[in-house]
Design a protein around this motif. Structure first.
Motif, short mmCIF file in Angstrom:
data_model
loop_
_atom_site.label_atom_id
_atom_site.label_comp_id
_atom_site.label_asym_id
_atom_site.label_seq_id
_atom_site.Cartn_x
_atom_site.Cartn_y
_atom_site.Cartn_z
N THR A 198 -17.61 -0.90 87.46
CA THR A 198 -16.45 -1.37 86.71
C THR A 198 -15.90 -0.20 85.90
O THR A 198 -16.64 0.62 85.38
N ARG A 214 -13.73 1.30 82.70
CA ARG A 214 -13.41 0.96 81.32
C ARG A 214 -11.92 0.68 81.23
O ARG A 214 -11.10 1.44 81.71
N GLU A 215 -11.58 -0.44 80.58
CA GLU A 215 -10.18 -0.84 80.50
C GLU A 215 -9.43 -0.10 79.41
O GLU A 215 -8.24 0.14 79.54
N THR A 216 -10.09 0.21 78.32
CA THR A 216 -9.41 0.86 77.21
C THR A 216 -10.05 2.21 76.94
O THR A 216 -11.24 2.40 77.13
N SER A 250 -13.80 -11.98 80.85
CA SER A 250 -12.37 -11.91 81.15
C SER A 250 -11.53 -12.62 80.08
O SER A 250 -10.34 -12.37 79.96
N ASN A 253 -6.24 -2.71 72.08
CA ASN A 253 -6.09 -2.14 73.42
C ASN A 253 -6.10 -0.62 73.33
O ASN A 253 -7.09 -0.05 72.92
#
Length: 156
Positions: free
Chosen positions: A35, A37-39, A61, A86
């Motif tokens: 996965t 990292r989103e931020t 999620s 974010n």
């Protein structure tokens, strides 16, 4: 009589025909299980407080994370009271808009199950956390999780 010498028997060569298959299977496995990292953290990784009762969040999620701590770059200010929503540093007043944007991305059925997670550094001001909680209350985001790591809080 020495005309007949015994030939040295070499080991057969290792077959590498299946090597590409194995490499691609491993590559595919790691691509599927990794996965990203989103931020991108603009705040130093928070040193989370210890807690004796820790519960893991179920559906990641539906979790919106707010980071509170010291900014990595001095242009965002000093002290342990910087808030990251974010990928941008904001203030407590920006929390309301952040939660409303997060709700837009989810379906109507999932909104009641959304959780807001606050990852705050040990050194963060209680006033900053209180301001964030007040803004969450204003937008009716009442499911709140304060992140910590499992450990003893009692000093011996």
């Amino acid at each position: 009589m020495s005309k007949f010498r015994k030939k040295k028997k070499d080991l057969p060569a290792v077959s590498t025909a299946s090597l590409p298959d194995i490499v691609f299977m491993l590559l595919f496995f790691f691509m599927v299980t990794t996965t990203m990292r989103e931020t991108d953290l603009k705040i130093d990784s928070p040193r989370l407080p210890s807690a004796t009762e820790v519960k893991k969040l179920e559906r990641k999620s539906l979790v919106s994370t707010i980071y509170v701590g010291k900014a990595k770059d001095p242009k965002y200010g000093t002290g342990y009271n910087r808030i990251q929503l974010n990928d941008k540093i904001g203030t407590a007043d920006d929390v309301t808009a952040f939660i409303l944007r997060e709700r837009e991305d989810k379906s109507e059925k999932e909104v009641p199950f959304m959780t807001t997670s606050i990852k705050a550094d040990k050194e963060s001001s209680v006033g900053t956390l209180a301001d964030v909680r007040e803004k969450l209350r204003d937008v009716n985001a009442l499911k709140l999780s304060l992140s910590s790591h499992k450990g003893s809080t009692i000093k011996k």
